[in-house]
Scaffold this motif. Sequence first.
Motif, PDB file in Angstrom:
ATOM      1  N   UNK A   1       0.832  -1.201   0.000  1.00 55.02           N
ATOM      2  CA  UNK A   1       0.000   0.000   0.000  1.00 55.02           C
ATOM      3  C   UNK A   1       0.867   1.253   0.000  1.00 55.02           C
ATOM      4  N   UNK A   2       0.265   2.391  -0.297  1.00 58.63           N
ATOM      5  CA  UNK A   2       0.978   3.667  -0.281  1.00 58.63           C
ATOM      6  C   UNK A   2       1.462   3.969   1.139  1.00 58.63           C
TER       7      UNK A   2
ATOM      8  N   UNK B   1      -1.097   5.420   3.460  1.00 53.61           N
ATOM      9  CA  UNK B   1      -2.136   4.469   3.850  1.00 53.61           C
ATOM     10  C   UNK B   1      -1.620   3.527   4.930  1.00 53.61           C
ATOM     11  N   UNK B   2      -0.377   3.088   4.808  1.00 53.84           N
ATOM     12  CA  UNK B   2       0.218   2.197   5.809  1.00 53.84           C
ATOM     13  C   UNK B   2       0.280   2.893   7.165  1.00 53.84           C
ATOM     14  N   UNK B   3       0.720   4.151   7.167  1.00 51.68           N
ATOM     15  CA  UNK B   3       0.822   4.893   8.427  1.00 51.68           C
ATOM     16  C   UNK B   3      -0.549   5.063   9.074  1.00 51.68           C
ATOM     17  N   UNK B   4      -1.553   5.363   8.256  1.00 52.30           N
ATOM     18  CA  UNK B   4      -2.909   5.550   8.787  1.00 52.30           C
ATOM     19  C   UNK B   4      -3.472   4.237   9.331  1.00 52.30           C
TER      20      UNK B   4
ATOM     21  N   UNK C   1       0.586  11.374  -1.040  1.00 56.86           N
ATOM     22  CA  UNK C   1      -0.312  10.679  -0.124  1.00 56.86           C
ATOM     23  C   UNK C   1      -0.802   9.357  -0.697  1.00 56.86           C
ATOM     24  N   UNK C   2      -1.118   9.328  -1.996  1.00 57.89           N
ATOM     25  CA  UNK C   2      -1.626   8.091  -2.598  1.00 57.89           C
ATOM     26  C   UNK C   2      -0.532   7.236  -3.225  1.00 57.89           C
TER      27      UNK C   2
END
Length: 389
Positions: free
Chosen positions: A81-82, A85-88, A257-258
Motif C-alpha cells: 500500500x501507499x 495508507x500504511x501509516x494511517x 499521499x496516494x
Amino acid sequence: MASIQERIDRNGKPRYTARIRVNGEKPHTATFNTLTAAKQWAQRTESDLRRGRHLPDVEAKRRTLADAIDRYEESPSFRNKAPGTIASQNKHLTHWRESLGHVTLSHLTPATIGDERDRIARGENRKAPKRHRPRKGKVEAKDEKCDALKPRSPATVVRYLAALSAVLSYTVNELRWIETNPIARVSKPKEPRGRVRILADEEREALLNACKESDNIHLYDMVALALCTAARKGELRSLQWRHVDFDQRRIVLDKTKNGDRRVIPLRGEAERILKARSKIRRIDNPYVFPAPFKRGKVPGPVDFTQAWYDALDDANIEDFRFHDLRHSAASYLAMNGATLTELAEVLGHRTLQMVRRYSHLTEAHTGDLLERMNDSIFKTEVLNHEKKA
C-alpha cells in the motif's frame, strides 16, 4: 509435512511460524510465541487434515484478532500500500489490537464490533489532542478544550472500520480462518460532504501579512507556496532541493499521499519564492524549509506549527487549518475556469470524485462555455434568416 520457521518480531521477541501442506492442498500456517506451541499445533493440525477434520471453525476458535492483524501486517496486501495508507492503518490497527486483540475470531461478532465502534465515536480512550502553546490571556480556554472528551467524526469512525474490514477480508479469503467477514453486518455512520473552507480575500490578505510578521522566517514562503501550488502540508515539509527543477520549471514529488509521482508546474509567485530561497540555501540541510541547525541533530524540515497558530490568532481567522490552504487554491482555480479534470490533475487525485466538492464553483465557467456555443450556433442561424428575408 510440517515445517517451523523462527523469526524475530519488531519488539525483538522470537516468533515461530508453523507451515503444513498435505496432499498438495493449500498450505496452512500459524504463528506462536513458543516453539513447543508451534510443534503441538503442527502435529494436531496435520493429524486433523489427514483425517479430514480440519475446518475453519476450528481455526476461528484457536485464533485471536491479534493473530489476524499480525499476519495481515506481514502480507503483501498491506506492505504494497501507499506509505500514507500504511501509516494511517497502523494507527487504526493498533487500536483494534489493544481493544479487541484478545477476542477469538469465533467470538468476534457484529455486536462486539458495533460496541467498539460506538466507543470510538464517543472518543473514549482518546489521547488529548496536541495543542499549540496558548497565548497570554487564553490559557484557561485552551486547557478546558484539552480536558474535554472530544467525539470522533463519522469519517474517522469509517476509517477505523475500513482498517478492520481489510484484516478480516484477508482472514476470510487468504487465511481461511473464518467463513465470512462479520463487519459486513456492522452499520457505518454516514459521512458528511467534504469540508471546503476557503479564505475570503480580506482573510487571505490578513493571513499573509501576519505570516510576514512572524518570527518564523519560513512561514510566509510556505503558506504562499501552498496557495500557489495546492500542495499538502506534508509535501511542503518534505520538499527537498532535488525535487525542484528550475530548467523545466516544475516540482517533482516522488512520494505523495496516494503513492503516485506528481509533477507541479512552477510558475509566477511560486517560482519567484523558490528562486529567491535557492540563493541562500543551506549546504548542511537538503530541505527547502530546513530546521534550525543543532549540533548532533540529524538535518530535517522546520516545525512551524506554533508560528502557524500564532499567525491565525494575529489575523483573527477562526476555523481554519493548514490543509484548507489546499482547498482555497483549488477553489481559486475552479473560479478561474479550471475544469474538474484539470483540478484532479493539479491536486493529484486519481478520480473526479474528490474534486466534485468544487463543482459549484465551475458553474460560471460552464455557463460562459454554453453561452459561447449558443452564440456561435444561433448567430449563424440569424444571419441565414436575414439573408433569406
